[in-house]
Scaffold this motif. Structure first.
Motif, mmCIF file in Angstrom:
data_model
loop_
_atom_site.group_PDB
_atom_site.id
_atom_site.type_symbol
_atom_site.label_atom_id
_atom_site.label_comp_id
_atom_site.label_asym_id
_atom_site.label_seq_id
_atom_site.Cartn_x
_atom_site.Cartn_y
_atom_site.Cartn_z
ATOM 1 N N ARG A 111 0.575 5.445 -0.976
ATOM 2 C CA ARG A 111 0.949 4.487 -2.014
ATOM 3 C C ARG A 111 2.454 4.223 -1.995
ATOM 4 N NH1 ARG A 111 -2.394 6.742 -7.247
ATOM 5 N NH2 ARG A 111 -4.465 6.733 -6.307
ATOM 6 N N ASN A 112 3.211 5.320 -1.884
ATOM 7 C CA ASN A 112 4.663 5.168 -1.862
ATOM 8 C C ASN A 112 5.114 4.412 -0.625
ATOM 9 O OD1 ASN A 112 4.880 6.571 -4.258
ATOM 10 N ND2 ASN A 112 5.212 8.544 -3.270
ATOM 11 N N SER A 113 4.394 4.633 0.483
ATOM 12 C CA SER A 113 4.720 3.935 1.722
ATOM 13 C C SER A 113 4.549 2.432 1.548
ATOM 14 C CB SER A 113 3.823 4.441 2.857
ATOM 15 O OG SER A 113 3.986 3.650 4.008
ATOM 16 N N ILE A 114 3.439 2.027 0.935
ATOM 17 C CA ILE A 114 3.198 0.601 0.722
ATOM 18 C C ILE A 114 4.227 0.022 -0.245
ATOM 19 C CG2 ILE A 114 1.622 -1.030 -0.380
ATOM 20 C CD1 ILE A 114 0.868 -0.406 2.447
ATOM 21 N N LYS A 127 4.216 -5.183 -7.771
ATOM 22 C CA LYS A 127 3.729 -4.918 -9.129
ATOM 23 C C LYS A 127 2.206 -4.863 -9.153
ATOM 24 C CE LYS A 127 3.860 -6.749 -13.855
ATOM 25 N NZ LYS A 127 4.370 -7.838 -14.726
ATOM 26 N N GLN A 128 1.548 -5.792 -8.448
ATOM 27 C CA GLN A 128 0.087 -5.800 -8.423
ATOM 28 C C GLN A 128 -0.459 -4.575 -7.700
ATOM 29 O OE1 GLN A 128 -1.735 -7.822 -10.170
ATOM 30 N NE2 GLN A 128 0.081 -8.945 -10.823
ATOM 31 N N TRP A 129 0.208 -4.166 -6.624
ATOM 32 C CA TRP A 129 -0.212 -2.962 -5.905
ATOM 33 C C TRP A 129 -0.085 -1.728 -6.805
ATOM 34 C CZ3 TRP A 129 -2.732 -1.006 -1.918
ATOM 35 C CH2 TRP A 129 -2.487 0.323 -1.552
ATOM 36 N N SER A 225 -7.370 -2.139 1.922
ATOM 37 C CA SER A 225 -6.268 -2.983 1.453
ATOM 38 C C SER A 225 -4.933 -2.440 1.944
ATOM 39 C CB SER A 225 -6.274 -3.053 -0.078
ATOM 40 O OG SER A 225 -7.507 -3.546 -0.546
ATOM 41 N N TYR A 226 -4.808 -1.116 1.921
ATOM 42 C CA TYR A 226 -3.584 -0.480 2.439
ATOM 43 C C TYR A 226 -3.370 -0.853 3.906
ATOM 44 C CZ TYR A 226 -0.836 3.301 4.530
ATOM 45 O OH TYR A 226 0.083 4.017 5.248
ATOM 46 N N VAL A 227 -4.439 -0.769 4.702
ATOM 47 C CA VAL A 227 -4.340 -1.081 6.129
ATOM 48 C C VAL A 227 -3.962 -2.548 6.327
ATOM 49 C CG1 VAL A 227 -5.642 -1.256 8.290
ATOM 50 C CG2 VAL A 227 -5.949 0.739 6.809
ATOM 51 N N LEU A 228 -4.587 -3.434 5.550
ATOM 52 C CA LEU A 228 -4.293 -4.867 5.659
ATOM 53 C C LEU A 228 -2.832 -5.173 5.347
ATOM 54 C CD1 LEU A 228 -7.435 -6.453 3.951
ATOM 55 C CD2 LEU A 228 -6.755 -6.724 6.341
ATOM 56 N N VAL A 233 2.622 -6.662 7.045
ATOM 57 C CA VAL A 233 4.069 -6.442 6.932
ATOM 58 C C VAL A 233 4.657 -6.074 8.285
ATOM 59 C CG1 VAL A 233 5.852 -4.960 5.924
ATOM 60 C CG2 VAL A 233 3.983 -5.809 4.496
ATOM 61 N N ASP A 234 3.937 -5.231 9.048
ATOM 62 C CA ASP A 234 4.411 -4.890 10.384
ATOM 63 C C ASP A 234 4.516 -6.128 11.269
ATOM 64 O OD1 ASP A 234 4.580 -2.212 9.748
ATOM 65 O OD2 ASP A 234 2.705 -1.650 10.705
ATOM 66 N N CYS A 235 3.530 -7.026 11.153
ATOM 67 C CA CYS A 235 3.572 -8.262 11.920
ATOM 68 C C CYS A 235 4.763 -9.128 11.490
ATOM 69 C CB CYS A 235 2.281 -9.064 11.746
ATOM 70 S SG CYS A 235 0.855 -8.325 12.566
ATOM 71 N N ASP A 236 4.996 -9.194 10.200
ATOM 72 C CA ASP A 236 6.083 -10.010 9.685
ATOM 73 C C ASP A 236 7.442 -9.497 10.174
ATOM 74 O OD1 ASP A 236 7.188 -12.131 8.163
ATOM 75 O OD2 ASP A 236 7.571 -10.778 6.484
ATOM 76 N N ASN A 237 7.534 -8.187 10.329
ATOM 77 C CA ASN A 237 8.798 -7.588 10.765
ATOM 78 C C ASN A 237 8.975 -7.601 12.283
ATOM 79 O OD1 ASN A 237 9.561 -6.984 8.128
ATOM 80 N ND2 ASN A 237 8.562 -4.984 8.158
#
Length: 240
Positions: A111-114, A127-129, A225-228, A233-237
């Motif tokens: 959770r903290n990672s996300i 906030k939603q997460w 959802s965490y994996v998605l 985010v990895d793709c965006d970066n």
């Protein structure tokens, strides 16, 4: 244990039942629990012999003053005692109990990672997460799944620069992933995951309280959802 606890209650009771049999006296139970409580800055409620209480009563009431993490730590120390080590079944049950702490810690780390990954995006996504995780901890699965779905949808909107709903983002998301060098097979795989994810959300969540979903199934959706989110985010970066 009147408050909501992440310590498995039935397993804890089983261990307490066996500990009361192998710890010789009430005084020893008081000494053990009091010494540990004081080491974490707390006082046990039963610190003198009460003849109306059984050994198990004393053990349970004194453990109840501890937090979940402190209960795990106490059991970890108890496991090292000689009269526990000579009882393999009890030692194994304490090991099983302690394994729950690893699962809980792992969940919190994820959770903290996300939350950290989402820090670079509009605050409403994180906030939603965060709300989804809070609702999940309260066993409010309807709101947990509502909020995690919204977190995914808001992130996709941010990445694709489109206000389309999640179910209408296939082309936009495909273009985004293609621009990031993601191959067709993986893009199709992601679309299939999103389609199944969307069906579950629509059938079980959006229109009713998901009573038909077990905690394990809701956990699976949260983990998906965490994996998605992490993948997007990895793709965006990814720089080209």
């Amino acid at each position: 244990m009147s408050k909501k606890s992440s310590v498995p209650y039935v397993l804890l009771i089983t261990i307490e039942d066996q500990l009361q049999d192998i710890i010789p006296t009430k005084n020893e139970i008081i000494d053990l629990t009091r010494a540990f409580a004081q080491s974490v800055g707390k006082e046990v409620p039963i610190d003198t012999i009460d003849f109306d209480l059984t050994k198990k009563d004393i053990l349970r009431q004194n453990l109840d003053c501890l937090s979940d993490d402190e209960k795990f730590d106490f059991m970890s120390q108890i496991q090292k005692l000689s009269y526990v080590k000579c009882r393999p079944e009890l030692e194994e049950e304490i090991t099983n109990l302690l394994s729950y702490q690893d699962r809980i810690t792992g969940s919190k780390d994820s959770r903290n990672s996300i939350s950290g990954l989402l820090a670079a995006y509009p605050p409403k996504i994180r906030k939603q997460w965060t709300k989804a995780c809070i609702f999940f901890d309260k066993d409010d699965y309807r709101n947990a799944l509502d909020n995690v779905r919204l977190a995914v949808e808001l992130l996709v909107k941010e990445l694709t620069k489109s206000d389309a709903s999640l179910e209408n983002q296939q082309k936009n998301l495909g273009n985004f992933l293609k621009a990031k060098g993601i191959g067709k097979q993986v893009r199709n795989y992601l679309h299939n995951i999103l389609n199944i994810y969307e069906k579950i959300q629509n059938n079980e969540v959006k229109h009713d309280v998901p009573e038909s979903l077990s905690r394990e199934e809701v956990t699976f959706i949260m983990n998906q959802s965490y994996v998605l989110i992490k993948f997007l985010v990895d793709c965006d970066n990814k720089a080209f």
